[in-house]
Design a protein around this motif. Structure first.
Motif, PDB file in Angstrom:
ATOM      1  N   ARG A  92      42.297  42.592  39.412  1.00 34.91           N
ATOM      2  CA  ARG A  92      41.233  42.957  40.347  1.00 34.91           C
ATOM      3  C   ARG A  92      40.507  41.738  40.867  1.00 34.91           C
ATOM      4  O   ARG A  92      40.591  40.655  40.311  1.00 34.91           O
ATOM      5  CB  ARG A  92      40.235  43.887  39.665  1.00 34.91           C
ATOM      6  CG  ARG A  92      40.856  45.224  39.370  1.00 34.91           C
ATOM      7  CD  ARG A  92      39.799  46.202  39.029  1.00 34.91           C
ATOM      8  NE  ARG A  92      40.435  47.497  38.859  1.00 34.91           N
ATOM      9  CZ  ARG A  92      39.791  48.560  38.528  1.00 34.91           C
ATOM     10  NH1 ARG A  92      38.504  48.534  38.332  1.00 34.91           N
ATOM     11  NH2 ARG A  92      40.414  49.698  38.388  1.00 34.91           N
ATOM     12  N   PHE A  93      39.785  41.951  41.932  1.00 34.37           N
ATOM     13  CA  PHE A  93      38.914  40.936  42.485  1.00 34.37           C
ATOM     14  C   PHE A  93      37.950  40.503  41.381  1.00 34.37           C
ATOM     15  O   PHE A  93      37.454  41.347  40.644  1.00 34.37           O
ATOM     16  CB  PHE A  93      38.151  41.571  43.656  1.00 34.37           C
ATOM     17  CG  PHE A  93      37.407  40.621  44.532  1.00 34.37           C
ATOM     18  CD1 PHE A  93      38.082  39.753  45.364  1.00 34.37           C
ATOM     19  CD2 PHE A  93      36.025  40.628  44.546  1.00 34.37           C
ATOM     20  CE1 PHE A  93      37.394  38.903  46.199  1.00 34.37           C
ATOM     21  CE2 PHE A  93      35.322  39.784  45.372  1.00 34.37           C
ATOM     22  CZ  PHE A  93      36.011  38.917  46.202  1.00 34.37           C
ATOM     23  N   ASP A 127      43.766  48.865  46.261  1.00 30.83           N
ATOM     24  CA  ASP A 127      43.544  47.505  45.772  1.00 30.83           C
ATOM     25  C   ASP A 127      42.390  47.426  44.772  1.00 30.83           C
ATOM     26  O   ASP A 127      42.442  46.637  43.833  1.00 30.83           O
ATOM     27  CB  ASP A 127      43.307  46.542  46.935  1.00 30.83           C
ATOM     28  CG  ASP A 127      44.586  46.299  47.731  1.00 30.83           C
ATOM     29  OD1 ASP A 127      45.681  46.688  47.257  1.00 30.83           O
ATOM     30  OD2 ASP A 127      44.496  45.729  48.828  1.00 30.83           O
ATOM     31  N   LEU A 128      41.350  48.227  44.961  1.00 29.67           N
ATOM     32  CA  LEU A 128      40.257  48.264  43.993  1.00 29.67           C
ATOM     33  C   LEU A 128      40.753  48.756  42.636  1.00 29.67           C
ATOM     34  O   LEU A 128      40.312  48.285  41.590  1.00 29.67           O
ATOM     35  CB  LEU A 128      39.129  49.184  44.472  1.00 29.67           C
ATOM     36  CG  LEU A 128      38.136  48.587  45.442  1.00 29.67           C
ATOM     37  CD1 LEU A 128      37.260  49.688  46.028  1.00 29.67           C
ATOM     38  CD2 LEU A 128      37.287  47.523  44.785  1.00 29.67           C
ATOM     39  N   ALA A 129      41.686  49.691  42.648  1.00 31.09           N
ATOM     40  CA  ALA A 129      42.156  50.311  41.411  1.00 31.09           C
ATOM     41  C   ALA A 129      43.305  49.558  40.745  1.00 31.09           C
ATOM     42  O   ALA A 129      43.719  49.911  39.660  1.00 31.09           O
ATOM     43  CB  ALA A 129      42.585  51.741  41.692  1.00 31.09           C
ATOM     44  N   VAL A 132      37.152  46.496  35.133  1.00 31.55           N
ATOM     45  CA  VAL A 132      38.459  47.088  34.900  1.00 31.55           C
ATOM     46  C   VAL A 132      38.325  48.572  34.587  1.00 31.55           C
ATOM     47  O   VAL A 132      39.172  49.379  34.963  1.00 31.55           O
ATOM     48  CB  VAL A 132      39.172  46.345  33.748  1.00 31.55           C
ATOM     49  CG1 VAL A 132      40.466  47.028  33.377  1.00 31.55           C
ATOM     50  CG2 VAL A 132      39.419  44.903  34.138  1.00 31.55           C
ATOM     51  N   HIS A 133      37.252  48.955  33.922  1.00 34.68           N
ATOM     52  CA  HIS A 133      37.067  50.358  33.533  1.00 34.68           C
ATOM     53  C   HIS A 133      36.396  51.193  34.622  1.00 34.68           C
ATOM     54  O   HIS A 133      36.181  52.374  34.439  1.00 34.68           O
ATOM     55  CB  HIS A 133      36.274  50.442  32.229  1.00 34.68           C
ATOM     56  CG  HIS A 133      34.965  49.731  32.301  1.00 34.68           C
ATOM     57  ND1 HIS A 133      34.875  48.363  32.190  1.00 34.68           N
ATOM     58  CD2 HIS A 133      33.715  50.183  32.500  1.00 34.68           C
ATOM     59  CE1 HIS A 133      33.594  48.015  32.311  1.00 34.68           C
ATOM     60  NE2 HIS A 133      32.884  49.096  32.502  1.00 34.68           N
ATOM     61  N   GLY A 134      36.090  50.602  35.770  1.00 34.99           N
ATOM     62  CA  GLY A 134      35.484  51.359  36.866  1.00 34.99           C
ATOM     63  C   GLY A 134      36.501  52.270  37.530  1.00 34.99           C
ATOM     64  O   GLY A 134      37.683  51.972  37.590  1.00 34.99           O
ATOM     65  N   VAL A 135      36.024  53.394  38.023  1.00 34.97           N
ATOM     66  CA  VAL A 135      36.852  54.361  38.742  1.00 34.97           C
ATOM     67  C   VAL A 135      36.251  54.473  40.142  1.00 34.97           C
ATOM     68  O   VAL A 135      35.033  54.603  40.292  1.00 34.97           O
ATOM     69  CB  VAL A 135      36.837  55.734  38.028  1.00 34.97           C
ATOM     70  CG1 VAL A 135      37.690  56.730  38.779  1.00 34.97           C
ATOM     71  CG2 VAL A 135      37.321  55.581  36.593  1.00 34.97           C
ATOM     72  N   PHE A 136      37.100  54.450  41.166  1.00 39.47           N
ATOM     73  CA  PHE A 136      36.610  54.364  42.536  1.00 39.47           C
ATOM     74  C   PHE A 136      37.002  55.562  43.381  1.00 39.47           C
ATOM     75  O   PHE A 136      38.035  56.192  43.163  1.00 39.47           O
ATOM     76  CB  PHE A 136      37.166  53.094  43.197  1.00 39.47           C
ATOM     77  CG  PHE A 136      36.775  51.836  42.487  1.00 39.47           C
ATOM     78  CD1 PHE A 136      35.584  51.210  42.780  1.00 39.47           C
ATOM     79  CD2 PHE A 136      37.581  51.297  41.503  1.00 39.47           C
ATOM     80  CE1 PHE A 136      35.203  50.062  42.115  1.00 39.47           C
ATOM     81  CE2 PHE A 136      37.221  50.147  40.830  1.00 39.47           C
ATOM     82  CZ  PHE A 136      36.029  49.538  41.133  1.00 39.47           C
ATOM     83  N   PHE A 181      34.365  42.214  48.507  1.00 41.00           N
ATOM     84  CA  PHE A 181      35.789  42.550  48.459  1.00 41.00           C
ATOM     85  C   PHE A 181      36.152  43.509  49.589  1.00 41.00           C
ATOM     86  O   PHE A 181      37.121  43.286  50.318  1.00 41.00           O
ATOM     87  CB  PHE A 181      36.134  43.167  47.105  1.00 41.00           C
ATOM     88  CG  PHE A 181      37.539  43.671  47.027  1.00 41.00           C
ATOM     89  CD1 PHE A 181      38.590  42.796  46.853  1.00 41.00           C
ATOM     90  CD2 PHE A 181      37.815  45.026  47.142  1.00 41.00           C
ATOM     91  CE1 PHE A 181      39.894  43.258  46.783  1.00 41.00           C
ATOM     92  CE2 PHE A 181      39.112  45.494  47.074  1.00 41.00           C
ATOM     93  CZ  PHE A 181      40.156  44.610  46.895  1.00 41.00           C
ATOM     94  N   VAL A 182      35.390  44.576  49.749  1.00 37.67           N
ATOM     95  CA  VAL A 182      35.681  45.574  50.789  1.00 37.67           C
ATOM     96  C   VAL A 182      35.556  44.948  52.175  1.00 37.67           C
ATOM     97  O   VAL A 182      36.342  45.251  53.076  1.00 37.67           O
ATOM     98  CB  VAL A 182      34.775  46.816  50.631  1.00 37.67           C
ATOM     99  CG1 VAL A 182      34.949  47.785  51.787  1.00 37.67           C
ATOM    100  CG2 VAL A 182      35.068  47.513  49.300  1.00 37.67           C
TER     101      VAL A 182
END
Length: 109
Positions: A12-13, A6-8, A18-22, A67-68
């Motif tokens: 998104r929340f 869901d984060l990816a 948008v450019h973050g990688v998790f 969010f988490v």
């Protein structure tokens, strides 16, 4: 793990880049540490001479934690009885490029 998917995904929340990688690291079987890479040091740090995060980075970290936490549960009678404890770690550019970073994966420890 659903949190990572869901984060990816989009949309998104609100406030999650948008450019973050998790990635997710599970520590001691209880702490769910979300690692966020792909962000510039200019965004992350208020000053290049220390490791204090910038105000936008602090705000983003708090939004990711909220969010988490939507995936968590706790016992109202015993607030310490919960599924996990949330932690968010913002990776500097040098950490993001290291071999120890495992984007898109859930791993122990």
């Amino acid at each position: 793990m659903r949190v990572l998917v869901d984060l990816a995904s989009t949309p998104r929340f609100p406030g999650i880049p948008v450019h973050g990688v998790f990635a997710v690291r599970i520590l001691s079987g209880l702490v769910l540490q979300v690692e966020v890479g792909g962000l510039s040091d200019e965004f992350l740090f208020s000053d290049y001479t220390d490791s204090n995060h910038s105000t936008p980075a602090i705000d983003m970290r708090a939004r990711i934690m909220r969010f988490v936490e939507t995936y968590n549960w706790f016992n109202r009678k015993y607030p310490r009885d919960r599924r996990f404890i949330t932690s968010v770690r913002l990776l500097a550019e040098s950490e993001y490029r290291s071999i120890f970073w495992t984007p898109g994966q859930v791993r122990l420890g």
